[in-house]
Write an enzyme that holds these catalytic residues in place. Structure first.
Site, PDB file in Angstrom:
ATOM      1  N   CYS A 325       0.878  -1.184   0.000  1.00 16.02           N
ATOM      2  CA  CYS A 325       0.000   0.000   0.000  1.00 16.02           C
ATOM      3  C   CYS A 325       0.910   1.226   0.000  1.00 16.02           C
ATOM      4  O   CYS A 325       2.108   1.113  -0.213  1.00 16.02           O
ATOM      5  CB  CYS A 325      -0.936  -0.011   1.206  1.00 16.02           C
ATOM      6  SG  CYS A 325      -0.086   0.063   2.786  1.00 16.02           S
ATOM      7  N   THR A 326       0.351   2.398   0.254  1.00 18.90           N
ATOM      8  CA  THR A 326       1.116   3.650   0.115  1.00 18.90           C
ATOM      9  C   THR A 326       2.315   3.731   1.055  1.00 18.90           C
ATOM     10  O   THR A 326       3.441   3.929   0.628  1.00 18.90           O
ATOM     11  CB  THR A 326       0.196   4.853   0.385  1.00 18.90           C
ATOM     12  OG1 THR A 326      -0.998   4.677  -0.371  1.00 18.90           O
ATOM     13  CG2 THR A 326       0.865   6.149   0.003  1.00 18.90           C
TER      14      THR A 326
END
Ligand SMILES: [Zn+2]
Ligand SMILES: [Zn+2]
Ligand SMILES: [Zn+2]
Ligand SMILES: [Zn+2]
Length: 458
Positions: A325-326
């Site tokens: 994810c980020t």
């Protein structure tokens, strides 16, 4: 912040300071911060256009106050001169609506006003008396992204401390505090953000070091004010942390190791059916940037991720799962949730997320832009454009808000399509924008109708 959870809009974490929601006119308008003013004037443009459109008589002219206007300029002039207060009202309604869209689920937010015992938080505020306000506020700036899972005995005290700390350092941004830890993204000058990191690293509750902070170019202007609050979860997955704890998370892989794993997966090509590379972000994030050959669920918020897993369990059975994810925070509990299903062979997560991966491999297997939840929308490390203009199909990855009143969806429309009037999220919404100024008609268009709440990828 590395997630979002406003219930009903596609683009949920548009960063508006809700304290400005009761503005009543130009006097208060002047008190808005620069980004708030930008949103406000965006709403005014939308409202003005909607008002003019509501006067269209179907042909090439407009009818208002018993007069017919043949020229665009003429009706604009008339509305500006005669209907200023109506447009203002509409603007305020739009602005408030936009704010309410962005409010978080009140159930998720714990009471902020419970009795906070007076505790001296000043010990944890760095002495900045020798630093001028100038130095704190000016010069080039940084945006920080970080999280720390740990036991926070009294999140309300940490919350107070964070507010005081950020205010002292002139930082803007968002910080979520919970008994399970802290998650934040803040922007300010290089001097101020560096002091912030020091303060975080020296606080006994958080065992953090400088490496735990992801940095990118930006500053205080990237956020509309400061929002610090106490929540149940530091990233809103919608599952009780006592049931699915971050402690059950998958194994962390450093960017180097993750890179090797992806390399091996790509080398095997179609023959590789024992590994799933899983992007656990929202659809609009993976649309403009992702790892080559990942599985990107078509979900619009992270709280749908558990349902996605439940309904697509067979995808993961007996597989090795590589998650990312980020900044890594969503993977912590997302992988814990996946692990709790006991179907995967192994579950790994990218430590530090795409952020840290790109620092190490700017031209690696992650292609396109990295979506961020602030005014920048994206940061980029390579030149690839992996998404297309909604209208003409040419490569385009620059998001803007839909131009239609009360619609909060993001649209990819290239400059030439914008010139041709394609400024809404879809044709339905564009048409609606010209005929309706009713907030009840918000976000009912092709974009929302066409997407299942929980996609089936099995
Ligand atoms: Zn009129
Ligand atoms: Zn186009
Ligand atoms: Zn729209
Ligand atoms: Zn639409």
């Amino acid at each position: 912040m590395d997630s979002n959870n406003t219930p009903c809009s596609e683009f949920m974490d548009l960063d508006l300071d809700t304290s400005a929601s009761n503005i009543n006119g130009s006097k208060q308008e002047k008190q808005l911060s620069a980004p708030q003013r930008r949103y406000y004037s965006f709403c005014r443009r939308k409202s003005f256009a909607a008002f003019v459109a509501s006067k269209a008589d179907g042909g090439e002219s407009w009818c208002c106050c018993g007069e017919t206007f043949k020229e665009h300029a003429a009706i604009h002039k008339h509305v500006a001169k005669t209907h200023d207060s109506e447009v203002k009202q509409l603007t305020q309604a739009t602005y408030k609506h936009l704010l309410s869209q962005l409010e978080e689920d009140p159930e998720a937010q714990q009471q902020n006003q419970h009795d906070v015992k007076p505790v001296d938080i000043s010990a944890w505020i760095p002495d900045i008396s020798h630093i001028s306000k100038e130095e704190l506020q000016s010069g080039s700036g940084t945006v920080l992204l970080y999280y720390c899972y740990c036991l926070v005995e009294d999140p309300h005290i940490i919350c107070e401390w964070q507010k005081a700390l950020c205010e002292a350092l002139h930082l803007t941004g968002k910080v979520r505090v919970a008994t399970e830890g802290i998650n934040g993204t803040v922007g300010g000058s290089n001097v101020a953000t560096s002091l912030y990191i020091n303060a975080m690293c020296s606080h006994p509750v958080f065992k953090m070091d400088r490496e735990d902070f992801k940095t990118s170019d930006g500053g205080a202007e990237c956020f509309t004010g400061l929002r610090v609050g106490v929540y149940k979860e530091i990233v809103p997955m919608g599952v009780n942390p006592d049931v699915i704890s971050y402690k059950l998370a998958g194994v962390h892989l450093e960017p180097d190791e993750f890179h090797k794993q992806v390399e091996a997966l790509l080398a095997k090509g179609d023959l590789c059916n024992d590994t799933v590379l899983l992007d656990c972000r929202n659809f609009y994030e993976s649309k403009i940037g992702q790892f080559t050959q990942c599985l990107a669920p078509n979900i619009r918020k992270f709280s749908y991720f558990p349902d996605y897993v439940d309904q697509n369990l067979e995808l993961f059975r007996e597989k090795k799962v590589l998650m990312y994810c980020t900044g890594g925070i969503r993977c912590e509990r997302g992988s814990a949730y996946l692990c709790s299903k006991n179907v995967c062979k192994e579950v790994y997560q990218l430590k530090g997320g795409i952020h840290k991966y790109l620092e190490r491999f700017p031209e690696g297997f992650y292609r396109g832009k990295l979506f961020v939840f602030d005014e920048r929308y994206t940061i980029s490390s390579n030149q690839d454009v992996i998404s297309d203009c909604r209208y003409c199909g040419l490569p385009w990855d620059h998001y803007e808000l839909c131009s239609t009143q009360f619609c909060c969806q993001l649209v990819l429309s290239c400059p030439s399509c914008r010139q041709n009037g394609h400024t809404a999220c879809c044709p339905t919404c564009q048409t609606k924008g010209q005929t309706s100024t009713d907030p009840r008609h918000k976000e009912e268009c092709e974009c929302t109708d066409g997407r299942p709440r929980i996609p089936q990828d099995v």
